[in-house]
Design an enzyme around this catalytic site. Structure first.
Site, PDB file in Angstrom:
ATOM      1  N   TYR A 105      65.541  29.315  -0.607  1.00  7.88           N
ATOM      2  CA  TYR A 105      65.555  28.140  -0.286  1.00  7.88           C
ATOM      3  C   TYR A 105      64.113  27.373   0.437  1.00  7.88           C
ATOM      4  O   TYR A 105      63.258  27.878   0.353  1.00  7.88           O
ATOM      5  CB  TYR A 105      66.404  27.847   1.132  1.00  7.88           C
ATOM      6  CG  TYR A 105      66.196  28.523   2.514  1.00  7.88           C
ATOM      7  CD1 TYR A 105      65.359  27.710   3.271  1.00  7.88           C
ATOM      8  CD2 TYR A 105      66.186  29.806   2.540  1.00  7.88           C
ATOM      9  CE1 TYR A 105      64.927  28.235   4.531  1.00  7.88           C
ATOM     10  CE2 TYR A 105      65.657  30.295   4.083  1.00  7.88           C
ATOM     11  CZ  TYR A 105      65.087  29.718   4.771  1.00  7.88           C
ATOM     12  OH  TYR A 105      64.572  30.190   5.875  1.00  7.88           O
ATOM     13  N   TYR A 161      54.818  42.034   7.335  1.00 10.53           N
ATOM     14  CA  TYR A 161      53.674  41.408   8.247  1.00 10.53           C
ATOM     15  C   TYR A 161      52.589  42.360   8.338  1.00 10.53           C
ATOM     16  O   TYR A 161      52.807  43.652   8.294  1.00 10.53           O
ATOM     17  CB  TYR A 161      54.394  41.222   9.699  1.00 10.53           C
ATOM     18  CG  TYR A 161      55.443  40.208   9.689  1.00 10.53           C
ATOM     19  CD1 TYR A 161      55.251  38.988   9.855  1.00 10.53           C
ATOM     20  CD2 TYR A 161      56.819  40.738   9.575  1.00 10.53           C
ATOM     21  CE1 TYR A 161      56.219  38.022  10.198  1.00 10.53           C
ATOM     22  CE2 TYR A 161      57.799  39.870  10.050  1.00 10.53           C
ATOM     23  CZ  TYR A 161      57.508  38.583  10.276  1.00 10.53           C
ATOM     24  OH  TYR A 161      58.564  37.670  10.243  1.00 10.53           O
ATOM     25  N   HIS A 170      61.983  29.660  15.692  1.00 14.77           N
ATOM     26  CA  HIS A 170      62.553  28.788  14.939  1.00 14.77           C
ATOM     27  C   HIS A 170      64.020  29.386  15.255  1.00 14.77           C
ATOM     28  O   HIS A 170      64.469  30.346  15.597  1.00 14.77           O
ATOM     29  CB  HIS A 170      62.484  29.314  13.605  1.00 14.77           C
ATOM     30  CG  HIS A 170      62.536  30.787  13.206  1.00 14.77           C
ATOM     31  ND1 HIS A 170      61.823  31.780  13.515  1.00 14.77           N
ATOM     32  CD2 HIS A 170      63.387  31.373  12.361  1.00 14.77           C
ATOM     33  CE1 HIS A 170      62.154  32.889  12.939  1.00 14.77           C
ATOM     34  NE2 HIS A 170      63.375  32.590  12.356  1.00 14.77           N
ATOM     35  N   HIS A 232      64.059  32.133  18.211  1.00 14.81           N
ATOM     36  CA  HIS A 232      63.569  33.481  18.327  1.00 14.81           C
ATOM     37  C   HIS A 232      62.174  33.471  17.546  1.00 14.81           C
ATOM     38  O   HIS A 232      61.940  32.671  16.654  1.00 14.81           O
ATOM     39  CB  HIS A 232      64.543  34.587  17.661  1.00 14.81           C
ATOM     40  CG  HIS A 232      64.912  34.358  16.060  1.00 14.81           C
ATOM     41  ND1 HIS A 232      66.054  33.457  15.932  1.00 14.81           N
ATOM     42  CD2 HIS A 232      64.572  34.680  15.026  1.00 14.81           C
ATOM     43  CE1 HIS A 232      66.405  33.467  14.807  1.00 14.81           C
ATOM     44  NE2 HIS A 232      65.206  34.314  14.011  1.00 14.81           N
ATOM     45  N   ARG A 243      54.404  45.956   9.488  1.00 11.23           N
ATOM     46  CA  ARG A 243      55.743  46.100  10.010  1.00 11.23           C
ATOM     47  C   ARG A 243      56.622  45.302   8.820  1.00 11.23           C
ATOM     48  O   ARG A 243      55.942  44.303   8.429  1.00 11.23           O
ATOM     49  CB  ARG A 243      56.146  45.233  11.229  1.00 11.23           C
ATOM     50  CG  ARG A 243      57.444  45.473  11.641  1.00 11.23           C
ATOM     51  CD  ARG A 243      58.008  44.122  12.088  1.00 11.23           C
ATOM     52  NE  ARG A 243      59.459  44.600  12.624  1.00 11.23           N
ATOM     53  CZ  ARG A 243      60.262  43.298  12.973  1.00 11.23           C
ATOM     54  NH1 ARG A 243      59.706  42.052  12.964  1.00 11.23           N
ATOM     55  NH2 ARG A 243      61.677  43.476  13.320  1.00 11.23           N
TER      56      ARG A 243
END
Length: 358
Positions: A105, A161, A170, A232, A243
């Site tokens: 999206y 990450y 968000h 969150h 990670r």
């Protein structure tokens, strides 16, 4: 000469190290501040309880299973580096890469119209299908343990990450994705924080309303209040090692979708062959050098694009106050004047959204 930092964790630490007076002041608040904090404690505890009620966490994957899945994630990264995925499958940013499968999206600078609720699914076929290993090694286990029903997942995103990377506060677009939101963590332990406020220049992250440790191999399921009523995020100080997280979701049948003609890219995968396909499907790379203040930011702050989805149009003469955009949507009934909707020459109302770009 200004100090340089390798990632946001160092800068956050330096802010507290270089400002001892400010720290001491915070440790010795006035009586009015103490009274306000005491009065807010019950509210914070109640909100934390609501968040906790919408979280389910289970440890499903053993170290050996994690290692096998992590090897597959490395293969995804390698294929992306070689340009073997479709254009909209890969989204690169400093310290964080995203890989969309099944459904992708638009957000941030990709949006034709900026603002909350403007996200759109890509036309079918614009991102690669969910890899077989995701179905076999991850989704099947979740179905077997009744975490999700059979056939629920049609969108899989891998967020990769690097140390010091993060994602700002968000809420996953409600008009795009059904609930629950399922994520599985790999490579290292981390944490998911709820209700944080991000501030930039200088970079600061407020204390969370609720702090959720996330272990390697664990599954986190968000629904209810935790998914819809509070933001969150992943803070930079909580990413100490590489990670990766596999996010599994289901798109809504009525979710808005871009038309083919509205895409910024004009390529069509089924028409590409040989060298032409290899040329167009080159890896997407950031053209801007990593910046400690901006390294982790998406093209538009997710706190702005997600949380203001419930915002109301305000008269032209009303101006934005000093309130942060973080958590605005949760208290819009109290602070309806925190955002101003100003038009151009025609005076028509237009949503005002704070933009940050790479």
């Amino acid at each position: 000469m200004s100090a340089t930092y390798t990632d946001l964790r160092e800068k956050l630490q330096s802010l507290y190290r270089d400002s001892p007076k400010e720290v001491r002041k915070r440790k010795q608040p006035t009586s009015d501040t103490e009274e306000e904090e005491a009065a807010s404690e019950p509210e914070e505890e109640e909100e934390a309880r609501k968040v906790r009620s919408g979280i389910r966490q289970v440890r499903l994957f053993s170290p050996d299973e994690c290692a096998r899945i992590e090897a597959k994630i490395d293969e995804v990264v390698s294929r992306a580096e070689k340009g073997l995925y479709r254009e909209h499958t890969v989204d690169r940013a400093p310290l964080r890469n995203k890989y969309f499968f099944g459904e992708g999206y638009t957000y941030g600078a990709q949006l034709q119209r900026r603002g909350p609720g403007q996200e759109r699914l890509y036309p079918k076929g614009e991102v690669d299908e969910i890899p077989a290993w995701v179905n076999e090694l991850v989704i099947r286990r979740l179905v077997e343990h009744r975490v999700i029903p059979e056939g629920f997942v049609n969108s899989a995103v891998i967020n990769d990450y690097q140390p010091g990377g993060c994602i700002v506060s968000h809420v996953d677009p409600i008009h795009i994705f059904e609930r629950p939101i399922v994520s599985v963590s790999f490579f290292s332990d981390s944490a998911l924080c709820f209700g944080c406020k991000f501030q930039f220049k200088p970079i600061r992250v407020s204390e969370p309303v609720f702090f959720l440790p996330v272990q390697r191999g664990s599954v986190t399921v968000l629904s209810g209040y935790a998914a819809d009523e509070i933001t969150h995020c992943i803070r930079p100080q909580d990413i100490k090692e590489r990670r990766a997280v596999v996010i599994l979701r289901k798109t809504r049948t009525e979710a808005p979708r871009l038309e083919m003609k509205s895409l910024s890219s004009s390529y069509q995968p089924e028409r590409l062959q040989g060298s032409n396909r290899q040329h167009i499907l080159k890896p997407k790379r950031s053209h801007r050098k990593a910046d400690p203040d901006a390294a982790h930011r998406p093209r538009i702050l997710e706190m702005d694009k997600e949380e203001n989805r419930r915002s109301v149009l305000l008269p032209k003469q009303r101006r934005r106050s000093h309130f942060s955009s973080e958590n605005y949507w949760r208290r819009s009934h109290d602070y309806v004047d925190t955002y101003t909707e100003t038009g151009e020459d025609d005076g028509s109302p237009v949503r005002k959204v704070k933009m940050r770009r790479h």
